[in-house]
Design a protein around this motif. Sequence first.
Motif, PDB file in Angstrom:
ATOM      1  N   LEU A 187      -9.081  21.531  41.025  1.00  0.00           N
ATOM      2  CA  LEU A 187      -8.394  21.621  41.595  1.00  0.00           C
ATOM      3  C   LEU A 187      -7.373  22.176  41.002  1.00  0.00           C
ATOM      4  O   LEU A 187      -6.229  22.599  40.976  1.00  0.00           O
ATOM      5  CB  LEU A 187      -7.597  20.434  42.020  1.00  0.00           C
ATOM      6  CG  LEU A 187      -8.375  19.690  43.039  1.00  0.00           C
ATOM      7  CD1 LEU A 187      -7.769  18.160  43.447  1.00  0.00           C
ATOM      8  CD2 LEU A 187      -7.555  20.504  44.424  1.00  0.00           C
ATOM      9  N   VAL A 188      -7.731  22.669  39.781  1.00  0.00           N
ATOM     10  CA  VAL A 188      -6.487  23.764  39.004  1.00  0.00           C
ATOM     11  C   VAL A 188      -6.411  25.583  38.901  1.00  0.00           C
ATOM     12  O   VAL A 188      -5.514  25.746  39.413  1.00  0.00           O
ATOM     13  CB  VAL A 188      -7.002  23.327  36.878  1.00  0.00           C
ATOM     14  CG1 VAL A 188      -6.042  24.134  36.694  1.00  0.00           C
ATOM     15  CG2 VAL A 188      -6.733  21.445  37.021  1.00  0.00           C
ATOM     16  N   SER A 189      -7.686  24.872  39.426  1.00  0.00           N
ATOM     17  CA  SER A 189      -8.024  26.733  39.103  1.00  0.00           C
ATOM     18  C   SER A 189      -7.774  27.217  40.544  1.00  0.00           C
ATOM     19  O   SER A 189      -7.917  28.790  40.817  1.00  0.00           O
ATOM     20  CB  SER A 189      -9.087  27.232  38.594  1.00  0.00           C
ATOM     21  OG  SER A 189      -9.659  27.248  37.547  1.00  0.00           O
TER      22      SER A 189
ATOM     23  N   ASP B 155     -26.481  14.354  41.850  1.00  0.00           N
ATOM     24  CA  ASP B 155     -26.646  15.871  41.443  1.00  0.00           C
ATOM     25  C   ASP B 155     -25.244  15.756  40.612  1.00  0.00           C
ATOM     26  O   ASP B 155     -23.941  16.880  41.489  1.00  0.00           O
ATOM     27  CB  ASP B 155     -26.951  17.269  42.107  1.00  0.00           C
ATOM     28  CG  ASP B 155     -27.236  18.610  40.917  1.00  0.00           C
ATOM     29  OD1 ASP B 155     -27.142  18.311  39.738  1.00  0.00           O
ATOM     30  OD2 ASP B 155     -27.395  19.291  41.610  1.00  0.00           O
ATOM     31  N   PRO B 156     -25.008  15.411  39.432  1.00  0.00           N
ATOM     32  CA  PRO B 156     -23.312  16.162  38.693  1.00  0.00           C
ATOM     33  C   PRO B 156     -22.828  17.462  38.754  1.00  0.00           C
ATOM     34  O   PRO B 156     -22.167  17.868  38.652  1.00  0.00           O
ATOM     35  CB  PRO B 156     -23.146  15.376  37.464  1.00  0.00           C
ATOM     36  CG  PRO B 156     -24.508  14.181  37.492  1.00  0.00           C
ATOM     37  CD  PRO B 156     -26.010  15.283  38.704  1.00  0.00           C
ATOM     38  N   VAL B 163     -16.058  19.593  43.210  1.00  0.00           N
ATOM     39  CA  VAL B 163     -15.267  19.376  44.891  1.00  0.00           C
ATOM     40  C   VAL B 163     -14.506  18.527  44.685  1.00  0.00           C
ATOM     41  O   VAL B 163     -13.462  17.969  45.726  1.00  0.00           O
ATOM     42  CB  VAL B 163     -14.436  21.037  45.862  1.00  0.00           C
ATOM     43  CG1 VAL B 163     -13.796  20.677  46.820  1.00  0.00           C
ATOM     44  CG2 VAL B 163     -15.200  22.525  45.228  1.00  0.00           C
ATOM     45  N   ARG B 164     -15.948  17.802  45.788  1.00  0.00           N
ATOM     46  CA  ARG B 164     -16.156  17.236  46.207  1.00  0.00           C
ATOM     47  C   ARG B 164     -15.114  15.671  45.859  1.00  0.00           C
ATOM     48  O   ARG B 164     -14.572  14.928  46.489  1.00  0.00           O
ATOM     49  CB  ARG B 164     -17.446  16.167  46.926  1.00  0.00           C
ATOM     50  CG  ARG B 164     -17.976  17.488  48.256  1.00  0.00           C
ATOM     51  CD  ARG B 164     -18.629  17.161  48.943  1.00  0.00           C
ATOM     52  NE  ARG B 164     -19.915  18.168  49.283  1.00  0.00           N
ATOM     53  CZ  ARG B 164     -19.271  17.970  51.342  1.00  0.00           C
ATOM     54  NH1 ARG B 164     -18.135  16.917  51.256  1.00  0.00           N
ATOM     55  NH2 ARG B 164     -19.350  18.702  51.831  1.00  0.00           N
ATOM     56  N   ARG B 165     -15.649  15.668  44.694  1.00  0.00           N
ATOM     57  CA  ARG B 165     -14.852  14.292  43.410  1.00  0.00           C
ATOM     58  C   ARG B 165     -13.800  14.577  42.877  1.00  0.00           C
ATOM     59  O   ARG B 165     -12.812  13.697  43.479  1.00  0.00           O
ATOM     60  CB  ARG B 165     -16.196  14.521  42.084  1.00  0.00           C
ATOM     61  CG  ARG B 165     -15.773  15.476  41.237  1.00  0.00           C
ATOM     62  CD  ARG B 165     -16.404  15.148  39.971  1.00  0.00           C
ATOM     63  NE  ARG B 165     -15.942  15.952  39.190  1.00  0.00           N
ATOM     64  CZ  ARG B 165     -16.360  16.677  37.322  1.00  0.00           C
ATOM     65  NH1 ARG B 165     -17.768  16.099  37.467  1.00  0.00           N
ATOM     66  NH2 ARG B 165     -15.860  17.311  36.997  1.00  0.00           N
ATOM     67  N   SER B 166     -13.261  15.721  43.120  1.00  0.00           N
ATOM     68  CA  SER B 166     -12.185  15.829  43.033  1.00  0.00           C
ATOM     69  C   SER B 166     -11.298  15.754  44.227  1.00  0.00           C
ATOM     70  O   SER B 166      -9.833  15.532  44.038  1.00  0.00           O
ATOM     71  CB  SER B 166     -11.266  17.563  42.517  1.00  0.00           C
ATOM     72  OG  SER B 166     -11.797  17.998  43.382  1.00  0.00           O
ATOM     73  N   ASP B 204     -14.840  10.376  53.591  1.00  0.00           N
ATOM     74  CA  ASP B 204     -16.347  10.535  54.189  1.00  0.00           C
ATOM     75  C   ASP B 204     -16.411  11.740  54.641  1.00  0.00           C
ATOM     76  O   ASP B 204     -17.296  12.063  54.281  1.00  0.00           O
ATOM     77  CB  ASP B 204     -16.132   9.260  55.815  1.00  0.00           C
ATOM     78  CG  ASP B 204     -16.388   7.790  56.193  1.00  0.00           C
ATOM     79  OD1 ASP B 204     -17.307   7.211  54.415  1.00  0.00           O
ATOM     80  OD2 ASP B 204     -16.825   7.091  57.005  1.00  0.00           O
ATOM     81  N   ARG B 205     -15.264  12.025  55.050  1.00  0.00           N
ATOM     82  CA  ARG B 205     -15.544  14.097  54.776  1.00  0.00           C
ATOM     83  C   ARG B 205     -15.620  14.535  53.435  1.00  0.00           C
ATOM     84  O   ARG B 205     -16.453  15.098  52.995  1.00  0.00           O
ATOM     85  CB  ARG B 205     -14.442  14.443  55.783  1.00  0.00           C
ATOM     86  CG  ARG B 205     -14.354  16.435  55.956  1.00  0.00           C
ATOM     87  CD  ARG B 205     -13.740  17.055  56.631  1.00  0.00           C
ATOM     88  NE  ARG B 205     -12.227  16.437  56.276  1.00  0.00           N
ATOM     89  CZ  ARG B 205     -11.588  17.970  55.173  1.00  0.00           C
ATOM     90  NH1 ARG B 205     -12.423  18.697  54.854  1.00  0.00           N
ATOM     91  NH2 ARG B 205     -10.586  17.848  54.874  1.00  0.00           N
ATOM     92  N   TYR B 206     -14.788  13.586  52.947  1.00  0.00           N
ATOM     93  CA  TYR B 206     -14.980  14.718  51.212  1.00  0.00           C
ATOM     94  C   TYR B 206     -16.084  14.267  50.869  1.00  0.00           C
ATOM     95  O   TYR B 206     -16.473  14.747  50.020  1.00  0.00           O
ATOM     96  CB  TYR B 206     -13.701  13.913  50.231  1.00  0.00           C
ATOM     97  CG  TYR B 206     -12.555  14.388  50.776  1.00  0.00           C
ATOM     98  CD1 TYR B 206     -12.018  15.900  51.169  1.00  0.00           C
ATOM     99  CD2 TYR B 206     -11.135  14.103  50.593  1.00  0.00           C
ATOM    100  CE1 TYR B 206     -10.596  16.091  51.460  1.00  0.00           C
ATOM    101  CE2 TYR B 206     -10.014  14.044  50.589  1.00  0.00           C
ATOM    102  CZ  TYR B 206      -9.633  15.373  51.701  1.00  0.00           C
ATOM    103  OH  TYR B 206      -8.241  15.464  51.573  1.00  0.00           O
ATOM    104  N   MET B 207     -16.826  13.409  51.283  1.00  0.00           N
ATOM    105  CA  MET B 207     -17.890  12.932  50.591  1.00  0.00           C
ATOM    106  C   MET B 207     -19.369  13.793  50.674  1.00  0.00           C
ATOM    107  O   MET B 207     -20.340  14.809  50.694  1.00  0.00           O
ATOM    108  CB  MET B 207     -18.280  11.404  50.859  1.00  0.00           C
ATOM    109  CG  MET B 207     -17.952  10.800  49.964  1.00  0.00           C
ATOM    110  SD  MET B 207     -18.361   8.686  50.117  1.00  0.00           S
ATOM    111  CE  MET B 207     -17.486   7.532  48.382  1.00  0.00           C
TER     112      MET B 207
END
Lengths: 234, 234
Positions: A187-189, B155-156, B163-166, B204-207
């Motif tokens: 999110l920073v870049s 899969d980290p 993107v999704r986690r942020s 849900d959408r972000y996941m």
Amino acid sequence: MSSSTEFPTDETPAPTVPRGRRPGKADTRAEILAAADVAFAEDGYAEASLRGIAHRAGVDPALVHHYFDGKAALFVEVMGLPRDFREIRDEVDRAPGSRGSALVDRFLRYWDEEPREGRASSFHSFVQAVCSSDQAADSFKQFLVDRVWSQVARDPDDPEWLVRRSLIGSQLVGLGFQRYVLRLEPLVSAEPAEVARWVGPTIDRYMEGPLDTAPTTPDGSRRAGRPRRRVRRR
Amino acid sequence: MSSSTEFPTDETPAPTVPRGRRPGKADTRAEILAAADVAFAEDGYAEASLRGIAHRAGVDPALVHHYFDGKAALFVEVMGLPRDFREIRDEVDRAPGSRGSALVDRFLRYWDEEPREGRASSFHSFVQAVCSSDQAADSFKQFLVDRVWSQVARDPDDPEWLVRRSLIGSQLVGLGFQRYVLRLEPLVSAEPAEVARWVGPTIDRYMEGPLDTAPTTPDGSRRAGRPRRRVRRR
């Protein structure tokens, strides 16, 4: 500390005839703002005093009260937040694609701007002030009510709008927190337009999509002692 | 200040035979935590020192280093954050309805809990620490990477997951900010389950929903000097 190099005082030229309630001393106002900015940054919101700010600016404390309606108003002023949100609303309404994306893009581009010289007008400073002082938090809430929500809402008293505005706010402030405070990648870049595409659909739904607003429990009970808030179904 | 009424020391009973690396002195550890909690609350994260915390706890500074891997780790420990996020992931996966709603509900119920006596373990304290100290922000980021994301991601290293986690984080932290820091209605009074229904579809959408991840500009250019982050389309 002398800010007179940036903001020439209006005492040097021959004083003009007083023109009543609005003396047009834009420089004095700017001097006070510059002094307040330094005071908030150095002392923190809670410790900074109007008297100390007047002293820094080299003006009579009464002048601070003349220009600003208290410390909270001065804080909001120093943050450099936009004053007219109808413009932003119209801009978002006119955007060709998703209104939500347009709002996210506008929000990030606003905070992406480098803080003006000598001004702590970043999202980080804002969060810091709001976190460290209930008075700063209250003044920011007042700012939201008076200058933001009242200007952008079609019907500011619509109970469903109260839910929608707080959800929109939660997503925007969370983006700001990740980007400017925690500084978390990606999110920073990411470009504002890119984040806007990811998050736009969220804001679109919060603005006008369906919200599940059924009561919390089968019998509709809520936490005791709190006002019950029903939200109209769309 | 004496925390020995709450946390009886283990020096009163006859000392047991040392058992190697883990002496099992849970009380000493608790004493240090209690002292750190007071130190962070009174002095702020930046000012609090391991030496001062050891002094408060009445232990040798070496013991603080024995139990905790530096100030940042101690801070995270004092915040009382969960250690095993796989449990939460499984709980969310098992939830009958939307996984997003289950996560929001879990998140709010966690922070809704009254801070334990003498502990500054509220969301507000957390935000305050992260805002006021880059070191606190860094240690929290490290906590996220080591203890949260590595445990919950399938899969980290998947760039799309970054993107999704942020985005998930941005919505959750924004909700916390509105509810616990700004204390804005209706998010303050709403039941966690109610907020979960409003916000669940976002998570849900972000996941796992579609994210628009087309490049920013027609030629795909990004801001100069920043790593280019491409995200797989689903």
